[in-house]
Design an enzyme around this catalytic site. Sequence first.
Site, mmCIF file in Angstrom:
data_model
loop_
_atom_site.group_PDB
_atom_site.id
_atom_site.type_symbol
_atom_site.label_atom_id
_atom_site.label_comp_id
_atom_site.label_asym_id
_atom_site.label_seq_id
_atom_site.Cartn_x
_atom_site.Cartn_y
_atom_site.Cartn_z
ATOM 1 N N GLY A 278 0.813 -1.223 0.000
ATOM 2 C CA GLY A 278 0.000 0.000 0.000
ATOM 3 C C GLY A 278 0.837 1.258 0.000
ATOM 4 O O GLY A 278 0.668 2.126 -0.866
ATOM 5 N N ALA A 279 1.733 1.369 0.960
ATOM 6 C CA ALA A 279 2.525 2.588 1.087
ATOM 7 C C ALA A 279 3.628 2.343 2.098
ATOM 8 O O ALA A 279 3.624 1.337 2.795
ATOM 9 C CB ALA A 279 1.656 3.755 1.544
ATOM 10 N N MET A 280 4.568 3.301 2.179
ATOM 11 C CA MET A 280 5.720 3.116 3.052
ATOM 12 C C MET A 280 6.057 4.415 3.770
ATOM 13 O O MET A 280 6.146 5.461 3.150
ATOM 14 C CB MET A 280 6.896 2.611 2.199
ATOM 15 C CG MET A 280 8.144 2.351 2.990
ATOM 16 S SD MET A 280 7.904 1.060 4.243
ATOM 17 C CE MET A 280 8.978 1.667 5.520
ATOM 18 N N ASN A 282 8.636 5.909 5.051
ATOM 19 C CA ASN A 282 9.990 6.477 5.098
ATOM 20 C C ASN A 282 9.983 7.870 5.715
ATOM 21 O O ASN A 282 9.147 8.697 5.390
ATOM 22 C CB ASN A 282 10.552 6.577 3.678
ATOM 23 C CG ASN A 282 10.268 5.360 2.854
ATOM 24 O OD1 ASN A 282 10.682 4.274 3.190
ATOM 25 N ND2 ASN A 282 9.498 5.528 1.791
ATOM 26 N N HIS A 314 -2.441 6.135 8.201
ATOM 27 C CA HIS A 314 -1.582 5.050 8.696
ATOM 28 C C HIS A 314 -0.098 5.434 8.567
ATOM 29 O O HIS A 314 0.665 5.356 9.535
ATOM 30 C CB HIS A 314 -1.879 3.768 7.922
ATOM 31 C CG HIS A 314 -1.050 2.595 8.328
ATOM 32 N ND1 HIS A 314 -1.469 1.672 9.253
ATOM 33 C CD2 HIS A 314 0.190 2.190 7.944
ATOM 34 C CE1 HIS A 314 -0.527 0.761 9.422
ATOM 35 N NE2 HIS A 314 0.493 1.048 8.638
ATOM 36 N N GLU A 315 0.297 5.863 7.405
ATOM 37 C CA GLU A 315 1.724 6.181 7.190
ATOM 38 C C GLU A 315 2.115 7.398 8.011
ATOM 39 O O GLU A 315 3.207 7.456 8.578
ATOM 40 C CB GLU A 315 2.017 6.406 5.704
ATOM 41 C CG GLU A 315 1.598 5.270 4.768
ATOM 42 C CD GLU A 315 2.047 3.885 5.207
ATOM 43 O OE1 GLU A 315 3.108 3.757 5.845
ATOM 44 O OE2 GLU A 315 1.314 2.916 4.924
ATOM 45 N N HIS A 318 2.731 6.458 11.574
ATOM 46 C CA HIS A 318 3.998 5.746 11.768
ATOM 47 C C HIS A 318 5.127 6.686 12.197
ATOM 48 O O HIS A 318 6.123 6.233 12.760
ATOM 49 C CB HIS A 318 4.433 5.062 10.471
ATOM 50 C CG HIS A 318 3.995 3.625 10.348
ATOM 51 N ND1 HIS A 318 4.094 2.730 11.384
ATOM 52 C CD2 HIS A 318 3.502 2.925 9.286
ATOM 53 C CE1 HIS A 318 3.665 1.541 10.963
ATOM 54 N NE2 HIS A 318 3.291 1.638 9.705
HETATM 55 N N1 TRP Z 1 5.492 -0.477 6.601
HETATM 56 C C1 TRP Z 1 4.555 -0.437 5.514
HETATM 57 C C2 TRP Z 1 3.207 -0.083 6.110
HETATM 58 O O1 TRP Z 1 2.696 -0.753 6.932
HETATM 59 C C3 TRP Z 1 4.362 -1.698 4.794
HETATM 60 C C4 TRP Z 1 5.464 -2.327 4.045
HETATM 61 C C5 TRP Z 1 6.279 -3.317 4.429
HETATM 62 C C6 TRP Z 1 5.719 -2.187 2.696
HETATM 63 N N2 TRP Z 1 7.029 -3.792 3.402
HETATM 64 C C7 TRP Z 1 6.692 -3.121 2.328
HETATM 65 C C8 TRP Z 1 5.206 -1.329 1.749
HETATM 66 C C9 TRP Z 1 7.119 -3.254 1.019
HETATM 67 C C10 TRP Z 1 5.648 -1.451 0.459
HETATM 68 C C11 TRP Z 1 6.575 -2.407 0.087
HETATM 69 O O2 TRP Z 1 2.640 0.897 5.814
HETATM 70 ZN ZN ZN Z 2 2.311 0.174 8.643
#
Ligand code: TRP
Ligand code: ZN
Length: 867
Positions: A278-280, A282, A314-315, A318
């Site tokens: 879905g998303a990350m 960073n 959600h992101e 984080h």
């Molecule tokens: N940490 C991300 C989240 O929960 C999820 C995530 C883990 C992710 N590995 C990934 C997203 C690889 C994209 C590709 O939002």
């Molecule tokens: Zn997450």
Amino acid sequence: MSVADINFQQIHLRMRMSDFTPRYLADYSEANFSISTVELTFELDEYKTRIINRMQMTRKAANNQPLILDGEHLTLLSVSIDEQQLLGNDYQVSDTNLSIVIDRDEFSLEIVTEINPVENTALEGLFKSGDAYCTQCEAEGFRRISYYLDRPDIMATFTTKVIANKAQFPYLLSNGNKIAAGDLANGQHFVQWHDPFPKPCYLFALVAGDFDVLKDSYNTSSGRDVALEIFVDKGNVDKAHHAMASLKHSMKWDEDTFGLEYDLDIYMIVAVDFFNMGAMENKGLNVFNSKFVLADETSATDTDYFNVEAVIAHEYFHNWTGNRVTCRDWFQLSLKEGLTVFRDQQFSADMHSAAVTRIQNVRVLRSLQFAEDAGPMAHPIRPEKVIEMNNFYTLTVYEKGAEVIRMIHTLLGVEKFRQGLDLYFKRFDGMAVTCDDFINAMADASGVDLSQFKHWYTQAGTPLLNVSESFDANSSEYKLTLGQASGEKPALHIPVGVELISLDDQQIQSSLLQLTEQAQTWTFKGYSQKPVLALLTDFSAPVKTQFVQSDQDLQCIMTRANDEFCRWDAGQKLLTRYITQLMQQPSLSLPENLYQAFREILSADISAAFKAEQLTLPNFSELADNIVEVDPIALLDAIDSVKQSLAHELAQLFLQQYQQNVQVDYASDGTAIGKRALKNICLSYLSTLSDQQALLTTQFQHSNNMTDSLAVLNCAAKNRHENFSDMMSGFEQKWRDTTLVMDKWFAIQASVNDESIYENLTQLIAHPLFSLKNPNRARSLVGAFTTNNPRYFHCASGRGYQFLIDQLIQLNDINPQVASRLITPLIQFKSFDKHRQTMIKAKLEQFSKQVKLSKDLKEKLDAALAP
Ligand code: TRP
Ligand code: ZN
């Protein structure tokens, strides 16, 4: 033999371990080196990107252990220590590591590597999404960029210089603040970024490309201005406004609810089309799957809008739960994910209807997480053994993990939960910690004993709650006994919300019971007849229940309970009862009281959104989860037959509700969304009746939004509507250039309820717009077929299973992460009847012999095929 020789022997021992060797939580130990600063330089190039990685390192263990860095798919160009380039015999390189024998305690290490972003179809590390470069480092992707201690407890401050062609890549982005920029020779330019917060490398990000940018700003509660920037493909900026509004709402909500403020001067989000998940999150530079950023009413559904808001939140959340406080090791993943999912669920509940949001959470849990917990990959929310970490970004870690946090919230109450979270940040800000650290902070701040509660972190599987009740008219006593059949495992601490609905005086008594023993009995006095029990208010624990309530009791709960979750759940139980009965006896006709219950729902004076949930039948996988070795086709026949009977019997009421909820002008507020949901669930019942087919054509012609158009196409695909092909080709003409809408088109094609589906799938695979290399597209065809078209996926001939395997053979090489998610329905074969079990097992066995499997698929197939 010198010290160095001994060390290289150790290295060889390590290297002999297979790729498939599991790692265990119990084996955790600290790294023998730490990294304080990292300076990266990227010279971007499609086939030969060069990365200079200069790290300041310190030895932590007082011995001569070699430094073993992680690295995969890298070409090593040079290694230098304190400016001295090492010779080839000073270090060892394997497929997964770089090992160096070092006799210094403090040193700078410079590593130069080369990688190929274009050929990186796994989408881990640095890759190209269309014309842009982007990275994905969680969980263990940084090792595809440079040699590093790629583990979350190694935290360093990153400074990143990105160099690329200026005309093609005007935007060069990384974490933190921009500290320098300038032009270079040959049309190149550079930008340098510095992130002041120490972080694990999984939070590193880089993006380079040409984008349109939506800019805004947010003034934090302490009065700082934060620049907000959303980067999208050119021409898409009009579709970024909902994401921007969602971001600002999230920032405000986290300040109001938890006193958490954003900490950098800039927050950037980039939307890309090629993304595994879905998303990350960073730090300062989120990378998103474009489906969770882009939305406008013509191209996105109400569900898409909801999901964009939830994933943005959600992101963003984080930043505190994940980034400021991160995980010690990957076994602790639920520390950040369970907590952050809980936070985004609470946010969504506050932004929309809390009850409807909760019902939707529970549906996901019951239909998908329960199946995972009953399948071969079942694991506790804190796994103990991992082969491929990417396989543990699961519904269990995320959704059940969130349920576990929710139970703590229920046991502590809002205020103490807040105090616990405050203490957690006070203790652990800037650190990499464990799930136990989190629970201990919660317990210490609240004074609530959570020692028994910790078992939720070690037990796999969905607990079963046994319920029995008795009533004594003489003493006016009602007794409720709850039991947990935990067997060998220690008993769990389970919060059970209950309502007792008195039939004497209409009063309702609510209480929160805490089940801590194998069985406990509670006595309630003052009832002259047996009260009706509404159990698990707001779904207070992620359990299954064994409790047979009469139809009358369920109907009483449906209309009288205070708790909306219980009202909805009682209706679902009633429906489940008759669908399963019909499976046993297909000729059975539905009882009048079920029709009556539906009449009452249809004419009740309740919100449209909640009514729509009450009218929605339990889905195939929720139902299958309650039946041992289910025959999928018999179950589908029963579902269809209940749906059709309800439609037939109540056609007038459905039609009335349909017409009352038609809206001429488009609006996007909660009421409008609820009305569309109600209208479209009515449409799905009516579309099963031959004399109501015109409704579909009319709605399609007049639709001014994607929700209404898609509702028609889904019904038409399911009911083989005569205009289906025409509608679909018109839709394709209109949307062929809009990627996210074409994903929907492929998904509908894959769910056509007709024998011709297999030929169509072959044609769709050959469609010029189809590619297995794009994860969204792969999921929209292959994933949609397996989950939205169970009748043909589970066809007794095995053709459906074979189709999936044929795609997996290719995806195994192209993108193991995507392959590993799509295989899910096959590895859960034990839930199906013997014929299908044998067939699937044979196909999986053949598949695992025929192909050199990725770690991802190997771990799952070995688990599924274990005797
Ligand atoms: N940490 C991300 C989240 O929960 C999820 C995530 C883990 C992710 N590995 C990934 C997203 C690889 C994209 C590709 O939002
Ligand atoms: Zn997450």
